[in-house]
Design a protein around this motif. Structure first.
Motif, mmCIF file in Angstrom:
data_model
loop_
_atom_site.group_PDB
_atom_site.id
_atom_site.type_symbol
_atom_site.label_atom_id
_atom_site.label_comp_id
_atom_site.label_asym_id
_atom_site.label_seq_id
_atom_site.Cartn_x
_atom_site.Cartn_y
_atom_site.Cartn_z
ATOM 1 N N MET A 79 46.181 22.397 76.209
ATOM 2 C CA MET A 79 45.276 23.597 75.803
ATOM 3 C C MET A 79 44.037 22.938 75.463
ATOM 4 O O MET A 79 44.021 21.978 74.522
ATOM 5 N N ARG A 80 42.997 23.925 75.312
ATOM 6 C CA ARG A 80 41.741 23.219 74.825
ATOM 7 C C ARG A 80 41.163 24.215 73.763
ATOM 8 O O ARG A 80 41.131 25.313 73.544
ATOM 9 N N ASN A 81 40.792 23.311 72.662
ATOM 10 C CA ASN A 81 40.398 23.985 71.184
ATOM 11 C C ASN A 81 39.012 23.705 71.170
ATOM 12 O O ASN A 81 38.852 23.712 69.926
ATOM 13 N N GLU A 82 38.170 23.314 71.929
ATOM 14 C CA GLU A 82 36.556 23.108 71.601
ATOM 15 C C GLU A 82 36.084 24.268 71.149
ATOM 16 O O GLU A 82 35.037 24.123 70.261
ATOM 17 N N GLY A 83 36.223 25.632 71.465
ATOM 18 C CA GLY A 83 35.567 26.786 71.071
ATOM 19 C C GLY A 83 36.091 27.408 69.655
ATOM 20 O O GLY A 83 35.666 28.298 69.234
ATOM 21 N N THR A 84 37.272 26.818 69.417
ATOM 22 C CA THR A 84 37.862 27.620 67.871
ATOM 23 C C THR A 84 36.909 27.359 66.853
ATOM 24 O O THR A 84 36.801 28.269 66.031
ATOM 25 N N PRO A 85 36.213 26.464 66.710
ATOM 26 C CA PRO A 85 35.435 26.254 65.285
ATOM 27 C C PRO A 85 34.179 27.196 65.303
ATOM 28 O O PRO A 85 33.934 28.056 64.602
ATOM 29 N N ILE A 86 33.658 27.444 66.744
ATOM 30 C CA ILE A 86 32.485 28.154 66.803
ATOM 31 C C ILE A 86 32.934 29.765 66.753
ATOM 32 O O ILE A 86 32.234 30.547 66.108
ATOM 33 N N TYR A 87 34.299 30.032 67.383
ATOM 34 C CA TYR A 87 34.814 31.414 67.177
ATOM 35 C C TYR A 87 35.080 31.713 65.698
ATOM 36 O O TYR A 87 34.777 32.892 65.313
ATOM 37 N N SER A 88 35.725 30.809 65.031
ATOM 38 C CA SER A 88 35.703 31.041 63.479
ATOM 39 C C SER A 88 34.397 31.312 62.773
ATOM 40 O O SER A 88 34.298 32.082 61.924
ATOM 41 N N LEU A 89 33.508 30.518 63.212
ATOM 42 C CA LEU A 89 32.041 30.664 62.503
ATOM 43 C C LEU A 89 31.711 31.970 62.678
ATOM 44 O O LEU A 89 31.138 32.688 61.835
ATOM 45 N N LEU A 90 31.610 32.501 63.936
ATOM 46 C CA LEU A 90 30.944 33.617 64.451
ATOM 47 C C LEU A 90 31.706 34.867 63.895
ATOM 48 O O LEU A 90 31.372 35.989 63.533
ATOM 49 N N ARG A 91 33.179 34.543 63.720
ATOM 50 C CA ARG A 91 33.891 35.632 63.150
ATOM 51 C C ARG A 91 33.944 35.821 61.596
ATOM 52 O O ARG A 91 33.400 36.997 61.122
ATOM 53 N N ASN A 92 33.553 34.749 60.767
ATOM 54 C CA ASN A 92 33.343 35.000 59.283
ATOM 55 C C ASN A 92 31.898 35.435 59.131
ATOM 56 O O ASN A 92 31.381 36.120 58.350
ATOM 57 N N ILE A 93 30.785 35.017 59.963
ATOM 58 C CA ILE A 93 29.539 35.514 59.944
ATOM 59 C C ILE A 93 29.563 37.103 60.202
ATOM 60 O O ILE A 93 29.010 38.048 59.440
ATOM 61 N N GLY A 94 30.147 37.466 61.095
ATOM 62 C CA GLY A 94 30.276 38.942 61.719
ATOM 63 C C GLY A 94 30.984 39.914 60.546
ATOM 64 O O GLY A 94 30.590 40.875 59.979
ATOM 65 N N SER A 95 32.027 39.220 59.856
ATOM 66 C CA SER A 95 32.532 39.807 58.630
ATOM 67 C C SER A 95 31.722 40.021 57.531
ATOM 68 O O SER A 95 31.792 41.078 57.097
ATOM 69 N N SER A 96 30.940 39.098 57.343
ATOM 70 C CA SER A 96 30.160 39.138 56.249
ATOM 71 C C SER A 96 29.136 40.189 56.419
ATOM 72 O O SER A 96 28.515 40.798 55.373
ATOM 73 N N VAL A 97 28.537 40.197 57.508
ATOM 74 C CA VAL A 97 27.495 41.003 57.756
ATOM 75 C C VAL A 97 28.032 42.407 57.891
ATOM 76 O O VAL A 97 27.332 43.533 57.144
ATOM 77 N N GLY A 98 29.093 42.599 58.455
ATOM 78 C CA GLY A 98 29.732 43.922 58.440
ATOM 79 C C GLY A 98 30.215 44.442 56.960
ATOM 80 O O GLY A 98 29.788 45.421 56.553
#
Length: 50
Positions: free
Chosen positions: A1-20
């Motif tokens: 299983m590859r987890n390299e994108g998990t930190p970027i996904y979490s960062l974008l999700r947090n930013i999107g939530s804050s903007v929303g």
């Protein structure tokens, strides 16, 4: 299983939530002064007598 994108996904999700949340807060409070003005004018208006 590859987890390299998990930190970027979490960062974008947090930013999107804050903007929303910021947008929702702005929409709910942008005309707050006008709403208070209308409520006070109704509260201070004398009742009509018949």
């Amino acid at each position: 299983m590859r987890n390299e994108g998990t930190p970027i996904y979490s960062l974008l999700r947090n930013i999107g939530s804050s903007v929303g949340l910021s947008l929702v807060q702005m929409l709910l409070t942008k005309d707050r002064a006008r709403v208070h003005e209308v409520l006070v004018s109704f509260a201070l208006r004398p009742a009509y007598r018949r």
